[in-house]
Design a protein around this motif. Structure first.
Motif, PDB file in Angstrom:
ATOM      1  N   GLU A 286       0.901  -1.190   0.061  1.00  0.00           N
ATOM      2  CA  GLU A 286       0.031  -0.075   0.090  1.00  0.00           C
ATOM      3  C   GLU A 286       0.929   1.275   0.015  1.00  0.00           C
ATOM      4  O   GLU A 286       0.784   2.033   1.052  1.00  0.00           O
ATOM      5  CB  GLU A 286      -0.931  -0.126   1.351  1.00  0.00           C
ATOM      6  CG  GLU A 286      -1.559  -1.330   1.316  1.00  0.00           C
ATOM      7  CD  GLU A 286      -2.854  -1.203   0.046  1.00  0.00           C
ATOM      8  OE1 GLU A 286      -3.148  -0.295  -0.434  1.00  0.00           O
ATOM      9  OE2 GLU A 286      -3.295  -2.435  -0.185  1.00  0.00           O
ATOM     10  N   ASP A 299       3.712  -7.528  12.354  1.00  0.00           N
ATOM     11  CA  ASP A 299       2.513  -6.947  12.628  1.00  0.00           C
ATOM     12  C   ASP A 299       2.421  -5.869  13.274  1.00  0.00           C
ATOM     13  O   ASP A 299       3.437  -5.149  13.537  1.00  0.00           O
ATOM     14  CB  ASP A 299       1.744  -8.165  13.310  1.00  0.00           C
ATOM     15  CG  ASP A 299       2.377  -8.488  14.751  1.00  0.00           C
ATOM     16  OD1 ASP A 299       3.084  -7.517  15.039  1.00  0.00           O
ATOM     17  OD2 ASP A 299       2.175  -9.631  15.393  1.00  0.00           O
ATOM     18  N   GLU A 300       1.380  -5.427  13.638  1.00  0.00           N
ATOM     19  CA  GLU A 300       1.131  -4.060  14.284  1.00  0.00           C
ATOM     20  C   GLU A 300       2.089  -3.839  15.637  1.00  0.00           C
ATOM     21  O   GLU A 300       2.517  -2.856  16.061  1.00  0.00           O
ATOM     22  CB  GLU A 300      -0.409  -3.601  14.785  1.00  0.00           C
ATOM     23  CG  GLU A 300      -1.212  -3.495  13.560  1.00  0.00           C
ATOM     24  CD  GLU A 300      -2.698  -3.120  14.066  1.00  0.00           C
ATOM     25  OE1 GLU A 300      -3.359  -4.005  14.658  1.00  0.00           O
ATOM     26  OE2 GLU A 300      -3.168  -2.114  13.651  1.00  0.00           O
ATOM     27  N   ASP A 332      -4.455 -13.701   8.854  1.00  0.00           N
ATOM     28  CA  ASP A 332      -5.714 -13.576   8.060  1.00  0.00           C
ATOM     29  C   ASP A 332      -5.619 -12.653   7.052  1.00  0.00           C
ATOM     30  O   ASP A 332      -4.850 -11.534   7.465  1.00  0.00           O
ATOM     31  CB  ASP A 332      -7.078 -13.641   8.640  1.00  0.00           C
ATOM     32  CG  ASP A 332      -7.197 -12.989   9.836  1.00  0.00           C
ATOM     33  OD1 ASP A 332      -6.842 -11.717   9.906  1.00  0.00           O
ATOM     34  OD2 ASP A 332      -7.721 -13.291  11.147  1.00  0.00           O
ATOM     35  N   SER A 333      -6.278 -12.472   6.198  1.00  0.00           N
ATOM     36  CA  SER A 333      -6.090 -11.215   5.042  1.00  0.00           C
ATOM     37  C   SER A 333      -6.303  -9.971   5.644  1.00  0.00           C
ATOM     38  O   SER A 333      -6.057  -8.969   4.975  1.00  0.00           O
ATOM     39  CB  SER A 333      -6.810 -11.568   3.742  1.00  0.00           C
ATOM     40  OG  SER A 333      -8.223 -11.790   4.108  1.00  0.00           O
ATOM     41  N   ASP A 334      -7.326  -9.830   6.762  1.00  0.00           N
ATOM     42  CA  ASP A 334      -7.735  -8.425   7.330  1.00  0.00           C
ATOM     43  C   ASP A 334      -6.938  -8.000   8.133  1.00  0.00           C
ATOM     44  O   ASP A 334      -7.052  -7.020   8.919  1.00  0.00           O
ATOM     45  CB  ASP A 334      -9.078  -8.483   7.558  1.00  0.00           C
ATOM     46  CG  ASP A 334      -9.480  -9.699   8.637  1.00  0.00           C
ATOM     47  OD1 ASP A 334      -8.440 -10.353   8.910  1.00  0.00           O
ATOM     48  OD2 ASP A 334     -10.769  -9.537   8.841  1.00  0.00           O
ATOM     49  N   ARG A 335      -5.772  -8.783   8.644  1.00  0.00           N
ATOM     50  CA  ARG A 335      -4.988  -8.435   9.665  1.00  0.00           C
ATOM     51  C   ARG A 335      -4.003  -7.357   9.124  1.00  0.00           C
ATOM     52  O   ARG A 335      -3.398  -7.474   8.188  1.00  0.00           O
ATOM     53  CB  ARG A 335      -4.139  -9.759  10.322  1.00  0.00           C
ATOM     54  CG  ARG A 335      -3.346  -9.271  11.529  1.00  0.00           C
ATOM     55  CD  ARG A 335      -2.832 -10.630  12.154  1.00  0.00           C
ATOM     56  NE  ARG A 335      -1.854 -10.318  13.205  1.00  0.00           N
ATOM     57  CZ  ARG A 335      -0.928 -11.571  13.651  1.00  0.00           C
ATOM     58  NH1 ARG A 335      -1.210 -12.569  13.037  1.00  0.00           N
ATOM     59  NH2 ARG A 335      -0.128 -11.086  14.401  1.00  0.00           N
ATOM     60  N   ALA A 336      -3.729  -6.237  10.199  1.00  0.00           N
ATOM     61  CA  ALA A 336      -2.773  -5.117   9.381  1.00  0.00           C
ATOM     62  C   ALA A 336      -1.376  -5.701   9.745  1.00  0.00           C
ATOM     63  O   ALA A 336      -0.859  -6.337  10.650  1.00  0.00           O
ATOM     64  CB  ALA A 336      -3.156  -3.998  10.556  1.00  0.00           C
ATOM     65  N   MET A 349      -0.837  -5.916   2.232  1.00  0.00           N
ATOM     66  CA  MET A 349      -1.907  -6.720   2.531  1.00  0.00           C
ATOM     67  C   MET A 349      -1.795  -7.995   1.731  1.00  0.00           C
ATOM     68  O   MET A 349      -1.306  -8.159   0.623  1.00  0.00           O
ATOM     69  CB  MET A 349      -3.208  -6.062   1.948  1.00  0.00           C
ATOM     70  CG  MET A 349      -4.587  -6.612   1.879  1.00  0.00           C
ATOM     71  SD  MET A 349      -5.968  -5.571   1.261  1.00  0.00           S
ATOM     72  CE  MET A 349      -5.517  -5.429  -0.356  1.00  0.00           C
ATOM     73  N   THR A 351      -2.736 -11.163  -0.345  1.00  0.00           N
ATOM     74  CA  THR A 351      -3.409 -11.451  -1.607  1.00  0.00           C
ATOM     75  C   THR A 351      -3.299 -12.669  -2.195  1.00  0.00           C
ATOM     76  O   THR A 351      -2.282 -13.484  -2.168  1.00  0.00           O
ATOM     77  CB  THR A 351      -3.218 -10.301  -2.512  1.00  0.00           C
ATOM     78  OG1 THR A 351      -4.100 -10.285  -3.709  1.00  0.00           O
ATOM     79  CG2 THR A 351      -2.012 -10.471  -3.290  1.00  0.00           C
TER      80      THR A 351
END
Length: 362
Positions: A286, A299-300, A332-336, A349, A351
């Motif tokens: 992104e 991760d975050e 999972d795909s929606d984890r930052a 992200m 994909t």
């Protein structure tokens, strides 16, 4: 100092204005006058001509050739029909990948294409593990080309009716303007296309025939890499190496059901049953800044989850993309998720692969 080798098309590359760089012991074209971006998009829309003569070509001859090869790979080689091909890997005793290869079943045995950087170790591996060394033959006098893209079939139709009838991962022998060729419907771009093996002394003449076609432009290593990345295809030394198993690399589909007589079978078959500790995934970056090989994925909370194996700008998507090896279980795909490039923290992200749908002729 290492003396770099030249392919039979080296003078033609200079004539075409190529920027030559060292690659796998050869002087190879990185790009031509119009640059990598132009070459990439031309291949996606028309047809690209690639000199891949640095790759290794060899024959494993005799009635037992398919069986001998099957004992060195996890794949079904014995079941190949005449002139059918298979993408597979050579494995070591811990299930790691020595190299990824293409095997073609011929009436006299099998033809094998290996990666340029792995030629010497692969050929030594064959000589060590084949029951009869006389059945192994290096094809040192051959050149290898690729014609890739949506216009490749239209171009090939002018030269070989037999090649046009091929489906993906099948091969034939035919003459093009009196030049004997081994032609397969295969490639490394995700596009429909062909690879052509020809005697080195006839390589220049054949290359000029294809390059004289309006739809065909020469393509260098730069675009070859960005095309294969968009197609989600592995590159040896990046997504594949002697510590990574085919299951971890996302290549479980090449493992023959019930086959357990190959190097590293215990580890690989256990991973099929129980899962792996790491796996290859695709990433959208992104940002306008590409994430390159080696960048850590975290991760975050800053916990490292893996690293980028290949990354760069996707000309087709107009954005950076990457492949990475992540520890399992993969988030999972929606984890930052994030990666750091110099002083920039970039969101990424997960994909699905490939990034660009394959357009092979099935």
């Amino acid at each position: 100092m290492i003396t770099l080798k030249q392919t039979p098309l080296y003078p033609l590359h200079l004539e075409l204005g190529a920027k030559m760089v060292p690659f796998a012991g050869y002087r190879m074209p990185l790009h031509y006058r119009n640059g990598t971006l132009h070459e990439h998009l031309h291949c996606r829309h028309y047809a690209g001509f690639f000199d891949i003569s640095h790759m290794g070509q060899c024959l494993i001859l005799g009635d037992s050739a398919a069986g001998e090869l099957e004992r060195l790979t996890p794949s079904d080689i014995i079941g190949l029909a005449p002139c059918q091909q298979r993408y597979t890997v050579l494995t070591n005793d811990i299930g790691g990948i020595i190299d990824d290869i293409i095997v073609t079943r011929l009436p006299s045995g099998c033809m094998v294409i290996v990666n340029a950087a792995c030629k010497e170790k692969d050929f030594e591996h064959f000589k060590t593990h084949l029951s009869d060394h006389r059945h192994f033959k290096e094809m040192t006098d051959r050149a290898l080309f690729a014609l890739q893209g949506p216009a490749a079939a239209t171009v090939m139709q002018k030269f070989s009716a037999a090649a046009i009838d091929l489906s993906f991962m099948h091969a034939c022998e035919d003459d093009i303007n009196g030049i004997h060729c081994i032609i397969s419907r295969s490639g490394y771009t995700g596009e429909d296309g062909f690879e052509i093996s020809v005697a080195g002394e006839q390589a220049d003449h054949l290359a000029r025939l294809f390059l004289a076609e309006e739809a065909v432009k020469p393509i260098g290593l730069g675009a070859r890499d960005s095309l294969r990345l968009e197609a989600g295809l592995c590159l040896y030394g990046h997504e594949l190496d002697e510590s990574i198993t085919p299951v971890e690399a996302g290549l479980r589909w090449l493992i023959k059901k019930g086959h357990d007589q190959f190097p590293g079978a215990d580890r690989i078959l256990a991973q099929l049953r129980q899962g792996t500790e790491k796996s290859r995934i695709g990433l959208l970056v992104e940002s306008k800044i590409p994430a390159r090989e080696g960048c850590i994925i975290a991760d975050e909370a800053g916990e490292a989850l893996g690293h980028v194996t290949s990354g760069g700008f996707s000309p087709s998507l107009g954005r950076p993309i990457a492949m990475a090896m992540l520890h399992n279980p993969a988030p999972d795909s929606d984890r930052a998720l994030y990666t750091r490039v110099r002083d920039h923290q970039l969101p990424v992200m997960i994909t699905e692969l490939p990034f660009i749908p394959h357009r092979y002729r099935r």
